[in-house]
Design a protein around this motif. Structure first.
Motif, PDB file in Angstrom:
ATOM      1  N   PHE A 317      75.967  -7.150  53.021  1.00  0.00           N
ATOM      2  CA  PHE A 317      76.880  -7.964  53.824  1.00  0.00           C
ATOM      3  C   PHE A 317      78.232  -7.271  53.896  1.00  0.00           C
ATOM      4  N   PHE A 318      78.798  -7.223  55.107  1.00  0.00           N
ATOM      5  CA  PHE A 318      80.100  -6.598  55.347  1.00  0.00           C
ATOM      6  C   PHE A 318      80.892  -7.587  56.201  1.00  0.00           C
ATOM      7  N   ASN A 319      81.890  -8.230  55.609  1.00  0.00           N
ATOM      8  CA  ASN A 319      82.619  -9.304  56.294  1.00  0.00           C
ATOM      9  C   ASN A 319      83.572  -8.791  57.365  1.00  0.00           C
ATOM     10  N   ALA A 320      83.396  -9.328  58.585  1.00  0.00           N
ATOM     11  CA  ALA A 320      84.322  -9.004  59.675  1.00  0.00           C
ATOM     12  C   ALA A 320      84.598 -10.254  60.521  1.00  0.00           C
ATOM     13  N   TRP A 321      84.570 -11.427  59.874  1.00  0.00           N
ATOM     14  CA  TRP A 321      84.923 -12.664  60.567  1.00  0.00           C
ATOM     15  C   TRP A 321      86.393 -12.643  61.000  1.00  0.00           C
ATOM     16  N   GLU A 322      86.671 -13.262  62.137  1.00  0.00           N
ATOM     17  CA  GLU A 322      88.060 -13.554  62.504  1.00  0.00           C
ATOM     18  C   GLU A 322      88.532 -14.627  61.534  1.00  0.00           C
ATOM     19  N   GLU A 323      89.678 -14.397  60.905  1.00  0.00           N
ATOM     20  CA  GLU A 323      90.094 -15.195  59.757  1.00  0.00           C
ATOM     21  C   GLU A 323      90.259 -16.681  60.040  1.00  0.00           C
ATOM     22  N   ARG A 324      90.884 -17.048  61.153  1.00  0.00           N
ATOM     23  CA  ARG A 324      91.136 -18.463  61.427  1.00  0.00           C
ATOM     24  C   ARG A 324      89.836 -19.243  61.592  1.00  0.00           C
ATOM     25  N   THR A 325      88.864 -18.629  62.272  1.00  0.00           N
ATOM     26  CA  THR A 325      87.601 -19.312  62.522  1.00  0.00           C
ATOM     27  C   THR A 325      86.818 -19.498  61.227  1.00  0.00           C
ATOM     28  N   LEU A 326      86.746 -18.457  60.402  1.00  0.00           N
ATOM     29  CA  LEU A 326      86.034 -18.578  59.136  1.00  0.00           C
ATOM     30  C   LEU A 326      86.678 -19.642  58.260  1.00  0.00           C
TER      31      LEU A 326
END
Length: 363
Positions: A317-326
């Motif tokens: 797993f490599f996290n690349a979520w947009e911060e506000r949405t996550l």
């Protein structure tokens, strides 16, 4: 970079993991923004493994090649929660992500080294390859239902004989609370990455792994450490597997030389049945759970993974979520004690509303 005692310990731990056989598989063409599944291709004659020893290459996010990627800023002053929260049977949401492509690349274990890994099946970000970094993934195209989830998810490819079998449609990737006090869970830091399991693990090690849930299953066969000898030959039967990731973070590193020691599984609070993060890894993050399904059944004698037998299963797993949405999804669904779908909606608690709009975007 100066080799501190902590770094030396990590390097030794990384080197202690048994190295897999190196080699290259066959690359399937990566898809574009549409994320279509490529045709199956022949497996390599000798499936390659991972070498999860310490990194020695300066590549991508690891500028000095020591295997440590510091979090900026680091998270300090956190004490694992021992509190008992209000009762909530569920505290989770789903990320439905489809297969994008396959390739013998491992951006975490072999950054910048194309073709050095065994073949992987990638989901989520459509551009994931050996050169992927936080910057290249973040904001990219994705096959996850939420456009804000540009994270990369991957696992060893599965074959039946020489035919590569790819999961069809969105796969269920849960984001859950791994600790009893679900209110203490916070979002993943940008760029966090880790490997769950080890391709060189034995059947006994796979079965006793803290992330083991139900093993390989099909029909009425459950808790298998290797592929069942056969599965009911019916259109509604698929091969399934569930495996959970560690959910406690040290707050210091986005990656470490063995790609695991910066993460830990919860521990049991003394005198209770409650789970809490250990003091060495005090930051509670979402617990990822892969729930994968492969369209294969009947005689399973020729089914194998690119990494070997069924007990060699692992994932990255490599996290690349947009911060506000996550953060919005974590706060509403996990911290809020709900059982959410991919939009943040709980069918049994409709009065609590949803997080994302019909296009799976944050309003």
């Amino acid at each position: 970079m100066r080799l501190t005692s902590q770094r030396l310990a990590g390097l030794l731990l990384g080197s202690a993991l048994v190295a897999g056989v190196l080699g290259a598989g066959t690359i399937a063409s990566a898809t574009g923004p549409g994320g279509g599944v490529p045709p199956a291709v022949a497996a390599p004659a000798h499936p390659a493994g991972h070498n999860m020893a310490a990194s020695t290459r300066a590549s991508g996010d690891d500028a000095d090649g020591d295997g440590y990627i510091p979090a900026v800023p680091q998270v300090t002053g956190v004490v694992p929660s021992t509190a008992t929260p209000p009762p909530a049977y569920h505290h989770e949401f789903q990320a439905g992500c489809s297969v994008t492509h396959t390739a013998p690349d491992g951006p975490i274990v072999y950054p910048g080294q194309f073709g050095k890994s065994h073949d992987h099946t990638f989901m989520g970000n459509t551009t994931t390859d050996a050169a992927s970094t936080t910057g290249s993934l973040y904001g990219g195209n994705t096959t996850c239902k939420a456009p804000a989830d540009a994270s990369a998810y991957w696992m060893p490819s599965l074959y039946k004989g020489d035919q590569k079998i790819l999961p069809v449609g969105p796969q269920v990737i849960y984001y859950k609370a791994g600790v009893t006090d679900y209110r203490s869970v916070r979002p993943f830091p940008k760029g966090l990455r880790f490997v769950v399991g080890n391709p060189m693990q034995s059947a006994e090690e796979f079965r006793s792994h803290k992330g083991f849930v139900e093993g390989w299953e099909c029909g009425d066969s459950f808790f298998n450490t290797d592929f069942p000898a056969s599965c009911p030959d019916r259109p509604d039967v698929q091969l399934n597997l569930r495996m959970q990731a560690p959910s406690c973070w040290d707050g210091k590193y986005l990656d470490t030389p063995n790609h695991q020691s910066h993460m830990a599984y919860p521990v049991v609070k003394p005198g209770t049945n409650d789970n809490m993060c250990p003091t060495s890894h005090p930051v509670a993050l979402p617990m990822i759970e892969f729930k994968m399904a492969w369209p294969v059944n009947g005689d399973m004698s020729q089914v194998r993974l690119a990494s070997g037998r069924g007990h060699s299963f692992h994932y990255d797993f490599f996290n690349a979520w947009e911060e506000r949405t996550l953060k919005a999804m974590v706060d509403h669904c996990i911290v809020g004690g709900l059982q959410c779908d991919t939009r943040g909606f709980d069918l049994y608690r409709p009065e609590r509303g949803t997080v994302l709009n019909a296009e799976h975007r944050l309003p």
